[in-house]
Design a protein around this motif. Sequence first.
Motif, short mmCIF file in Angstrom:
data_model
loop_
_atom_site.label_atom_id
_atom_site.label_comp_id
_atom_site.label_asym_id
_atom_site.label_seq_id
_atom_site.Cartn_x
_atom_site.Cartn_y
_atom_site.Cartn_z
N ALA A 164 0.98 -1.06 0.04
CA ALA A 164 0.06 -0.15 0.26
C ALA A 164 0.68 0.91 0.09
CB ALA A 164 -1.15 0.15 1.16
N ASP A 165 0.34 2.76 -0.46
CA ASP A 165 0.96 3.94 -0.18
C ASP A 165 0.57 4.16 0.34
OD1 ASP A 165 2.32 5.25 -0.71
OD2 ASP A 165 0.53 6.83 -2.12
N ASN A 203 3.33 9.09 -1.33
CA ASN A 203 3.91 9.73 -1.99
C ASN A 203 3.27 9.11 -3.79
OD1 ASN A 203 5.43 7.80 -1.72
ND2 ASN A 203 7.22 7.99 -2.01
N GLY A 204 2.89 8.48 -3.56
CA GLY A 204 2.37 8.23 -4.50
C GLY A 204 3.06 6.58 -5.07
N SER A 205 3.69 6.07 -4.15
CA SER A 205 4.35 5.09 -4.83
C SER A 205 3.83 3.35 -3.85
CB SER A 205 5.66 4.83 -4.88
OG SER A 205 5.95 5.72 -5.90
N TYR A 225 9.32 1.09 2.88
CA TYR A 225 9.43 2.01 2.13
C TYR A 225 10.12 1.90 0.51
CZ TYR A 225 7.51 4.84 5.68
OH TYR A 225 7.39 4.73 7.29
N ASN A 226 9.50 2.03 0.05
CA ASN A 226 9.26 2.46 -2.09
C ASN A 226 10.77 3.25 -2.53
OD1 ASN A 226 10.59 1.14 -4.54
ND2 ASN A 226 7.98 1.87 -5.13
N THR A 227 11.88 2.99 -2.95
CA THR A 227 12.32 4.39 -2.81
C THR A 227 12.94 3.95 -4.58
OG1 THR A 227 14.24 2.81 -3.01
CG2 THR A 227 14.25 3.76 -0.74
N ALA A 228 11.64 3.81 -4.86
CA ALA A 228 12.07 3.47 -6.72
C ALA A 228 11.73 4.28 -7.74
CB ALA A 228 11.69 2.20 -6.92
N GLN A 230 2.36 13.48 9.28
CA GLN A 230 3.23 13.20 8.43
C GLN A 230 3.71 12.50 7.82
OE1 GLN A 230 4.37 17.04 7.36
NE2 GLN A 230 2.84 17.44 9.16
N ALA A 231 4.23 12.88 6.93
CA ALA A 231 4.75 10.99 5.74
C ALA A 231 5.26 10.32 6.73
CB ALA A 231 5.17 11.34 4.69
#
Length: 347
Positions: free
Chosen positions: A164-165, A169-171, A187-190, A340-341
């Motif tokens: 899930a996002d 941040n949309g990813s 977290y996805n860093t791509a 916050q994120a």
Amino acid sequence: MDLDGDGITDVLSGSWPGELFFFRGRGKVNGVPQFERPVKLKDKNNKTINIGGGVRREQDGSVLVTGDGKFETKDGKQFIVYEDRRIEVDPKVGGGITGTASAVHAFDYDGDGDLDLLVGDIRGNVYLVPNEGTKQKWAFGAHRELPCAGGTVKVEGDAGPFVADWDGNGSPDLLVGSGDGSVWVYYNTAPKGKPMQLAAGKQLVPPAASSFGENATTEPTRGNRSKVCVADWNGDGLPDLLLGDFAFVKPKPVQYTPEQQAQVDKDKAAMEEARKQYSELIQQYMDKAARQKRSPEENEKLQKDLGEASKKYSELYQKVPHETEEHGWVWLFLRKPSEQARAAPTQ
């Protein structure tokens, strides 16, 4: 989740033995979703997907099946039936069946337009099973450990993956439930739209302070074996966390009449005697040196006695009030509007 790309929601499930089960969606009848009977997912070579499963021969000749197997006796011989195989069990060394407690989540991990599989197991590992087919016709390839910065994705047992996002941040990001009750986020860093690249895991929810036996509470308490889902539960535009678990709770005391209490005490004593008998028989059965000295007829009788003792204990166990009861709770963690994120949720 629409695994076969027909526009109808399907269901995927892991299992204690380890195989993955697919419930094909048939649409709705009077607003109620309908599904076909489950089938085991197979890979592109038509082999059942069961990561870490299969048949293994030990050095002493005993057989261990990790998967959806069952014991069968025929013509005085014992077998383990697994998939299309029937494996004879040498009574002198024995055999067993166990599982990997798989948990599965389908997601387009590599960004090629079809659904891949993320599979967690009892050891806390998470694997990627890539879909090398199409959106409408899957063809699952060889599994591999899921990489992240500094190693591979791994938690404290019973891994339950969900994508899930989480940071908004949309990813997509990866969340993983753990055997100790904690939840981790990778977290996805791509860049957006590219295959996922995972950072090292961060603890999102701490381990559960679960209790057992005399220490168990009478009220719901967060337990172990976390399985997670992300959804905007309260409609505020922020992702919230749903967490399922496994826990023990003390039942509320029951006031018995003297006659009822006498029967309870009698059943408890019988259950304890059955437990001792079963324990003694299992020790005899597991003693490989003694097993090799027994005749096939003696080993067969021991197996029969063991089965009867197990059945008797199970029947008594169902009758007797227990110190604790098993429960599975679902906990809701809501995100704060001001959060916050990449911050943790609050229960």
